[in-house]
Design a protein around this motif. Structure first.
Motif, PDB file in Angstrom:
ATOM      1  N   VAL A 138       0.871  -1.178   0.000  1.00 12.28           N
ATOM      2  CA  VAL A 138       0.000   0.000   0.000  1.00 12.28           C
ATOM      3  C   VAL A 138       0.902   1.221   0.000  1.00 12.28           C
ATOM      4  N   LEU A 139       0.822   2.009  -1.079  1.00 11.75           N
ATOM      5  CA  LEU A 139       1.690   3.165  -1.256  1.00 11.75           C
ATOM      6  C   LEU A 139       1.073   4.444  -0.716  1.00 11.75           C
ATOM      7  N   GLU A 140      -0.236   4.552  -0.818  1.00 10.67           N
ATOM      8  CA  GLU A 140      -0.880   5.811  -0.461  1.00 10.67           C
ATOM      9  C   GLU A 140      -2.292   5.540   0.034  1.00 10.67           C
ATOM     10  N   GLU A 141      -2.657   6.199   1.129  1.00  8.38           N
ATOM     11  CA  GLU A 141      -4.012   6.131   1.663  1.00  8.38           C
ATOM     12  C   GLU A 141      -4.515   7.560   1.830  1.00  8.38           C
ATOM     13  N   PRO A 142      -5.355   8.018   0.906  1.00 11.46           N
ATOM     14  CA  PRO A 142      -5.868   9.381   1.037  1.00 11.46           C
ATOM     15  C   PRO A 142      -6.723   9.540   2.299  1.00 11.46           C
ATOM     16  N   ALA A 143      -6.985  10.787   2.652  1.00  9.72           N
ATOM     17  CA  ALA A 143      -7.729  11.090   3.877  1.00  9.72           C
ATOM     18  C   ALA A 143      -9.150  10.534   3.831  1.00  9.72           C
ATOM     19  N   GLN A 198     -10.166   7.742   2.635  1.00 10.33           N
ATOM     20  CA  GLN A 198     -10.122   6.301   2.872  1.00 10.33           C
ATOM     21  C   GLN A 198     -11.060   5.485   1.974  1.00 10.33           C
ATOM     22  N   ASP A 199     -11.452   6.033   0.807  1.00  8.33           N
ATOM     23  CA  ASP A 199     -12.295   5.271  -0.117  1.00  8.33           C
ATOM     24  C   ASP A 199     -11.466   4.387  -1.040  1.00  8.33           C
ATOM     25  N   TRP A 200     -10.326   4.885  -1.474  1.00  9.50           N
ATOM     26  CA  TRP A 200      -9.451   4.165  -2.394  1.00  9.50           C
ATOM     27  C   TRP A 200      -8.033   4.196  -1.850  1.00  9.50           C
ATOM     28  N   VAL A 201      -7.245   3.159  -2.160  1.00  7.13           N
ATOM     29  CA  VAL A 201      -5.833   3.132  -1.774  1.00  7.13           C
ATOM     30  C   VAL A 201      -4.991   2.824  -3.002  1.00  7.13           C
ATOM     31  N   LYS A 202      -3.801   3.436  -3.050  1.00  3.12           N
ATOM     32  CA  LYS A 202      -2.882   3.170  -4.154  1.00  3.12           C
ATOM     33  C   LYS A 202      -1.993   2.013  -3.734  1.00  3.12           C
ATOM     34  N   VAL A 203      -1.920   0.969  -4.586  1.00  2.00           N
ATOM     35  CA  VAL A 203      -1.149  -0.225  -4.269  1.00  2.00           C
ATOM     36  C   VAL A 203      -0.179  -0.546  -5.398  1.00  2.00           C
ATOM     37  N   GLN A 204       0.835  -1.332  -5.045  1.00  4.33           N
ATOM     38  CA  GLN A 204       1.765  -1.878  -6.026  1.00  4.33           C
ATOM     39  C   GLN A 204       1.787  -3.381  -5.817  1.00  4.33           C
ATOM     40  N   VAL A 205       1.567  -4.139  -6.890  1.00  3.75           N
ATOM     41  CA  VAL A 205       1.575  -5.603  -6.817  1.00  3.75           C
ATOM     42  C   VAL A 205       3.028  -6.053  -6.657  1.00  3.75           C
ATOM     43  N   VAL A 206       3.283  -6.890  -5.647  1.00  2.00           N
ATOM     44  CA  VAL A 206       4.652  -7.333  -5.367  1.00  2.00           C
ATOM     45  C   VAL A 206       5.190  -8.204  -6.496  1.00  2.00           C
ATOM     46  N   SER A 207       4.370  -9.080  -7.061  1.00  2.00           N
ATOM     47  CA  SER A 207       4.856 -10.042  -8.055  1.00  2.00           C
ATOM     48  C   SER A 207       5.284  -9.406  -9.369  1.00  2.00           C
ATOM     49  N   ASN A 208       4.595  -8.339  -9.810  1.00  2.00           N
ATOM     50  CA  ASN A 208       4.948  -7.762 -11.110  1.00  2.00           C
ATOM     51  C   ASN A 208       5.244  -6.266 -11.077  1.00  2.00           C
ATOM     52  N   GLY A 209       5.098  -5.623  -9.931  1.00  2.00           N
ATOM     53  CA  GLY A 209       5.431  -4.204  -9.812  1.00  2.00           C
ATOM     54  C   GLY A 209       4.386  -3.251 -10.360  1.00  2.00           C
ATOM     55  N   GLN A 210       3.253  -3.753 -10.811  1.00  2.00           N
ATOM     56  CA  GLN A 210       2.212  -2.899 -11.384  1.00  2.00           C
ATOM     57  C   GLN A 210       1.568  -2.058 -10.277  1.00  2.00           C
TER      58      GLN A 210
END
Length: 155
Positions: free
Chosen positions: A123-128, A130-142
């Protein structure tokens, strides 16, 4: 009149024998297919699961010949895990059907990929909000945005 009753009895007996033979053939056919369907097919093998030649057919050594010691395999070290930036953490997708990743925090943004259930993400980013979170997939970096509440912090 006597001939009529004899003919009628022959007809009745013939129909009864025909029905018995047909039912026995049906039972035999059903048992055959049930037996064939009860045997599971062999498990399919993919990619890394394919047996190597040495595993598939072990060589027979002649009697009296000493067996060669197996060659030691070099220990494979897992790659070092990158240090996480402050404010980020590892999580696991808990939504049973997986998640759709989007370019931005909302359904109006186009889809960029997906994440399967139990897949590791950062989890890269959690806006205030809290509806959506920015993620990076560990297996492929997407990277992408997923709906909040569908991930769980990894232990």
């Amino acid at each position: 009149m006597k001939g009529f009753f004899i003919g009628l009895s022959k007809l009745t007996l013939g129909v009864a024998i025909a029905l018995i033979l047909l039912s026995m053939a049906g039972v035999a056919t059903a048992r055959y297919f049930m037996g064939r369907l009860s045997v599971l097919p062999p498990k399919p093998l993919y990619g890394d699961e394919m047996p190597t030649e040495s595993e598939a057919a072990p060589e027979a050594t002649p009697e009296g010949a000493p067996e060669a010691a197996p060659e030691p395999t070099p220990a494979v070290e897992p790659p070092p895990e990158p240090a996480l930036e402050p404010g980020t953490y590892e999580a696991v997708v808990v939504q049973p059907i997986g998640l759709v990743m989007r370019e931005g925090p909302g359904v109006e943004f186009p889809q960029v990929g997906g994440v399967d259930v139990n897949e590791a993400v950062v989890v890269l980013e959690e806006p205030a909000d809290q509806d959506w979170v920015k993620v990076q997939v560990v297996s492929n970096g997407q990277e992408g945005w997923v709906k909040a509440g569908n991930t769980r912090r990894a232990e």
